[in-house]
Design a protein around this motif. Structure first.
Motif, short mmCIF file in Angstrom:
data_model
loop_
_atom_site.label_atom_id
_atom_site.label_comp_id
_atom_site.label_asym_id
_atom_site.label_seq_id
_atom_site.Cartn_x
_atom_site.Cartn_y
_atom_site.Cartn_z
N UNK A 1 -6.14 -31.30 -12.97
CA UNK A 1 -6.00 -29.94 -13.49
C UNK A 1 -5.11 -29.10 -12.58
N UNK A 2 -5.25 -29.27 -11.28
CA UNK A 2 -4.43 -28.53 -10.31
C UNK A 2 -2.96 -28.86 -10.50
N UNK B 1 -9.42 -21.19 -18.69
CA UNK B 1 -9.79 -22.48 -18.11
C UNK B 1 -11.29 -22.68 -18.32
N UNK B 2 -11.65 -23.80 -18.94
CA UNK B 2 -13.05 -24.21 -19.10
C UNK B 2 -13.25 -25.43 -18.21
N UNK B 3 -14.14 -25.33 -17.21
CA UNK B 3 -14.18 -26.36 -16.18
C UNK B 3 -15.59 -26.76 -15.79
N UNK C 1 -12.60 -36.38 -7.08
CA UNK C 1 -11.32 -35.91 -6.55
C UNK C 1 -11.36 -34.44 -6.13
N UNK C 2 -11.65 -33.54 -7.06
CA UNK C 2 -11.74 -32.12 -6.75
C UNK C 2 -12.78 -31.49 -7.68
N UNK D 1 -11.48 -26.16 -7.49
CA UNK D 1 -10.37 -25.76 -8.36
C UNK D 1 -10.38 -24.24 -8.56
N UNK D 2 -11.56 -23.68 -8.74
CA UNK D 2 -11.68 -22.23 -8.90
C UNK D 2 -11.16 -21.49 -7.66
N UNK D 3 -11.56 -21.97 -6.49
CA UNK D 3 -11.11 -21.35 -5.24
C UNK D 3 -9.59 -21.41 -5.11
#
Length: 284
Positions: free
Chosen positions: A41-42, A53-55, A61-62, A67-69
């Motif tokens: 996603x990154x 973004x729906x996560x 991996x991450x 990812x939010x940060x």
């Protein structure tokens, strides 16, 4: 009329497909892309922007929190609505995500109505909802009834002690857990457990669980340090435990969808410990 794009991030293909189907049914003009983990996603977010973004939280991996940060540190994504779709509903995790800049939460398991309500709310805040509402059918929702974080901090039912179910084979020691469906929660006993699925025994209630319902199985284990495994999945099979229509007990086959190595490792330890304690029958 401008396009509206959403990035769906989850390591479970079943959950990604479930979200896509839900969004497509109510917001047919929406454009969707997906990623199997935070790292992918990154990479996608480094090349393009999305309106929402729906996560998931727990991914290889991450993680979703990582990812939010990262998103909040990037100027291009600082104001992008970021909804965490997760089974992590305890207060500490919620506060951690709030401090990192999360926009909202959808708790697993979720109904299509709950998902659409949160998505519409997020898009409305950034002025993107108007670009979609005229394209698809409108269905009355609960006016953002599930709007507050209390659904994750205070409204999740506490794990209930499992009612002892008939074993069908003379054994009485089963692992205990709680099965969380979108609109209900029920105590269960684990008849068998493997890395792919669990066989659960639940007491029949007014509302029967349905095949393909998405759900979360909470397992509490550990004598010295309490551990809780939140395992995402869906109901693959629902049947009466006894061969008669009036059977008081149901047998559910619950298929896991998590691909997170940490969860698989945790599940392996759970199986090994449970097998040694004769709580489970391995090889379900």
């Amino acid at each position: 009329m401008g396009k509206v794009s959403v990035l769906i991030v989850d390591d479970a293909p079943f959950i990604r497909d479930l979200i896509k189907k839900g969004l497509r049914s109510q917001l047919p003009g929406i454009e969707m892309e997906d990623a199997a983990d935070g790292r992918k996603a990154q990479t996608m977010l480094s090349r393009q922007s999305f309106d929402l973004i729906l996560c998931d939280w727990e991914m290889p991996e991450m993680s979703g929190l990582e990812l939010l940060t990262w998103c909040r540190s990037e100027e291009a994504h600082q104001k992008t609505p970021f909804i965490m779709v997760t089974s992590r509903g305890d207060k500490d995790n919620v506060m951690q995500a709030i401090q990192a800049g999360v926009s909202d939460f959808v708790g697993k398991p979720f109904t299509n109505e709950q998902l659409i309500t949160k998505v519409k709310k997020a898009l409305s805040r950034v002025g993107k909802l108007e670009a979609l509402v005229a394209r698809g059918p409108q269905r009355a929702t609960s006016a953002f009834a599930n709007d507050s974080l209390s659904a994750l901090t205070g409204n999740q039912p506490a794990p209930a002690p499992a009612t002892r179910a008939p074993s069908g084979g003379g054994k009485t020691n089963f692992g205990q857990g709680q099965l969380r469906l979108a609109n209900a929660s029920m105590a269960c006993v684990i008849k068998a457990l493997s890395l792919k699925e669990a066989v659960l025994i639940v007491k029949r209630g007014d509302n029967l669980p349905q095949v393909l319902d998405n759900a979360v199985l909470d397992l509490e284990q550990g004598e010295e340090v309490q551990e809780i495994a939140r395992l995402n999945g869906y109901l693959h099979s629902v049947a009466a435990l006894e061969p008669k229509p009036s059977s008081e007990w149901l047998q559910l086959f619950f298929r896991f969808v998590d691909k997170d190595p940490a969860k698989l490792e945790y599940l392996s330890r759970l199986i090994a410990r449970g097998t040694a304690q004769k709580h489970y029958v391995p090889g379900a």
